[in-house]
Scaffold this motif. Structure first.
Motif, PDB file in Angstrom:
ATOM      1  N   PHE A 200       0.785  -1.313  -0.020  1.00 47.32           N
ATOM      2  CA  PHE A 200      -0.033  -0.154  -0.014  1.00 47.32           C
ATOM      3  C   PHE A 200       0.940   1.126   0.180  1.00 47.32           C
ATOM      4  O   PHE A 200       0.475   2.225  -0.585  1.00 47.32           O
TER       5      PHE A 200
ATOM      6  N   ARG B 258       0.317   3.945  -2.991  1.00 43.51           N
ATOM      7  CA  ARG B 258       0.292   5.579  -2.756  1.00 43.51           C
ATOM      8  C   ARG B 258       1.380   6.395  -3.318  1.00 43.51           C
ATOM      9  O   ARG B 258       0.902   7.449  -3.931  1.00 43.51           O
TER      10      ARG B 258
ATOM     11  N   HIS C  29      -3.028  -1.269   7.166  1.00 44.37           N
ATOM     12  CA  HIS C  29      -2.032  -1.070   6.489  1.00 44.37           C
ATOM     13  C   HIS C  29      -2.352   0.003   5.609  1.00 44.37           C
ATOM     14  O   HIS C  29      -1.572   1.070   5.283  1.00 44.37           O
ATOM     15  N   ILE C  30      -3.672   0.058   5.035  1.00 44.86           N
ATOM     16  CA  ILE C  30      -4.108   1.203   4.137  1.00 44.86           C
ATOM     17  C   ILE C  30      -3.994   2.442   4.800  1.00 44.86           C
ATOM     18  O   ILE C  30      -3.605   3.431   4.431  1.00 44.86           O
TER      19      ILE C  30
ATOM     20  N   LEU D 167      -9.987   2.940  -3.055  1.00 45.26           N
ATOM     21  CA  LEU D 167      -9.164   3.823  -2.388  1.00 45.26           C
ATOM     22  C   LEU D 167      -8.626   5.003  -3.206  1.00 45.26           C
ATOM     23  O   LEU D 167      -8.776   5.139  -4.343  1.00 45.26           O
TER      24      LEU D 167
END
Length: 421
Positions: free
Chosen positions: A263, A267, A313-314, A384
């Motif tokens: 993640f 990002r 974790h996100i 997301l």
């Protein structure tokens, strides 16, 4: 061991009827089915297999079927697994089975340690086998992930097309020319769809050389090589900035110890106004271990996580969850279709591989189907973003985008012509 096997089975099998012939030749009938209901019947052919099933059923049951020491006499292995895995009460495992589970739980970070080199070997184990095998049971686009059944009785091909459409709608492809990264691009079907139907520019990455070759061939064949580029690359080595990121059926191969890195990398690759859609298998139960048969023979290094393992974790990566959808029984129906297609062409599969492989593959498809049908596995789609404003205020845009994509699909189909026209 025979008495232990009987005691365990009598506690497990309450609904339905199971007939078991042991290695000694004794037959026991279990369950409480109405008179006249045809039982599922199996035979265990040797004491060693019988002992192993008692000690480690999660691994040894599948191995016994693979090796021909567990033989179905009435019904199929899918019928047996359907009966056993649907039972209402969980049974305390035997002491050896409990110890094996605890050991696997302790070692799961080691077995799921997937640095780039090991990840590629794990992928090759499953995906770089004879590509003709997959053509026997997948849809025409070779979608090897959960289909999206919009209504009962929908064909597998239509449901896989609906899956691509549903994912594309959630990516908010609101203008042509968006740069899309497809992490784990398979045989290229989703990337080609996004380019053709939404005008996206797609970078697909895979660790399978077989999938890469077919993906590139398909892109060239359809005149899309300038808009869809497939490469053999680990997601950790990707550079650049993307408007959209999609990953379908790949996260299951990441490993629990690498969730944070996954993640954080996503990002770093996502533009400030970007959107990501993660489509992956998950469990509704608490965190656990990968089934040992699946680890040993099907997906080494793989793991199906609980949402409680993924969301922290996100959050720590600085991504915002903008939508979560659970597809509950869609994968059970997908696996059922794959299993039926595989069995219909089993003789061809045996010519490509051998009988032991075919029994292994049948057990894999059947046990996976029943796990989704009865034991809490599902598929989650997590949308997301880096900013909440990147996604429309309500979910109406999903249905509206799907309607636009259906029209694009219809326009892209070549019209039928009569001979001589």
């Amino acid at each position: 061991m025979e008495r232990l096997l009987e005691n365990v089975l009598r506690r497990v099998v309450v609904d339905g009827r199971l007939k078991v012939t042991t290695a000694s030749g004794r037959t026991m009938t279990l369950g409480n089915a109405p008179p006249g209901q045809k039982p599922v019947a199996l035979r265990i052919t040797c004491p060693a297999a019988q002992r192993d099933i008692c000690l480690d059923p999660e691994l040894k049951l599948g191995e016994a079927y693979m090796n021909g020491t567990l033989v179905m006499e009435e019904g199929t292995i899918a019928d047996f697994l359907d009966l056993v895995m649907a039972q209402p009460l969980a049974v305390n495992p035997t002491a050896p089975a409990k110890l094996l589970y605890l050991l696997r739980r302790v070692l799961r970070r080691i077995t799921q340690f997937n640095p780039p080199g090991r990840s590629q070997r794990n992928v090759a184990h499953h995906y770089d086998i004879d590509g003709r095998l997959y053509s026997l049971f997948l849809d025409h686009d070779r979608q090897y992930s959960c289909a999206y059944f919009e209504h009962e009785g929908q064909s597998l091909d239509d449901a896989q097309l609906a899956k691509k459409r549903h994912i594309a709608a959630k990516l908010v492809l609101d203008r042509a020319g968006l740069d899309v990264l497809d992490i784990g691009s398979g045989w290229g079907g989703l990337g080609l769809y996004l380019a053709e139907m939404a005008g996206a520019k797609v970078q697909g990455v895979t660790l399978s050389s077989e999938q890469l070759a077919m993906s590139r061939h398909r892109a060239a064949e359809r005149g899309l090589a300038d808009r869809v580029n497939f490469t053999l690359r680990d997601y950790r080595d990707v550079e650049g900035a993307f408007d959209r990121i999609v990953s379908v059926g790949m996260f299951e191969h990441v490993g629990v110890g690498h969730f944070g890195a996954f993640f954080r990398k996503a990002r770093s690759l996502l533009k400030d106004d970007g959107v990501m859609l993660l489509h992956a298998i998950g469990r509704s139960d608490p965190p656990s271990v990968t089934n040992p048969f699946i680890t040993k023979y099907i997906f080494p290094g793989g793991y199906i996580p609980a949402l409680s393992e993924v969301l922290p974790h996100i959050e720590r990566a600085g991504l915002v969850v903008t939508d979560v959808e659970l597809l509950r029984l869609h994968y059970a129906e997908t696996l059922k279709a794959w299993r039926q297609r595989f069995l219909a062409r089993r003789e061809e599969a045996a010519r490509l591989t051998d009988e032991r492989f075919c029994r292994m593959w049948e057990f894999y498809l059947a046990s996976s189907e029943m796990a989704f049908r009865h034991q809490g596995l599902n598929v989650f789609q997590i949308q997301l973003a880096r900013r909440q404003q990147s996604v429309p205020l309500t979910r109406d845009y999903v249905a509206a985008a799907e309607d636009r994509l259906r029209r694009a699909e219809a326009a892209a189909r070549a019209p039928l012509r009569l001979a001589g026209e």
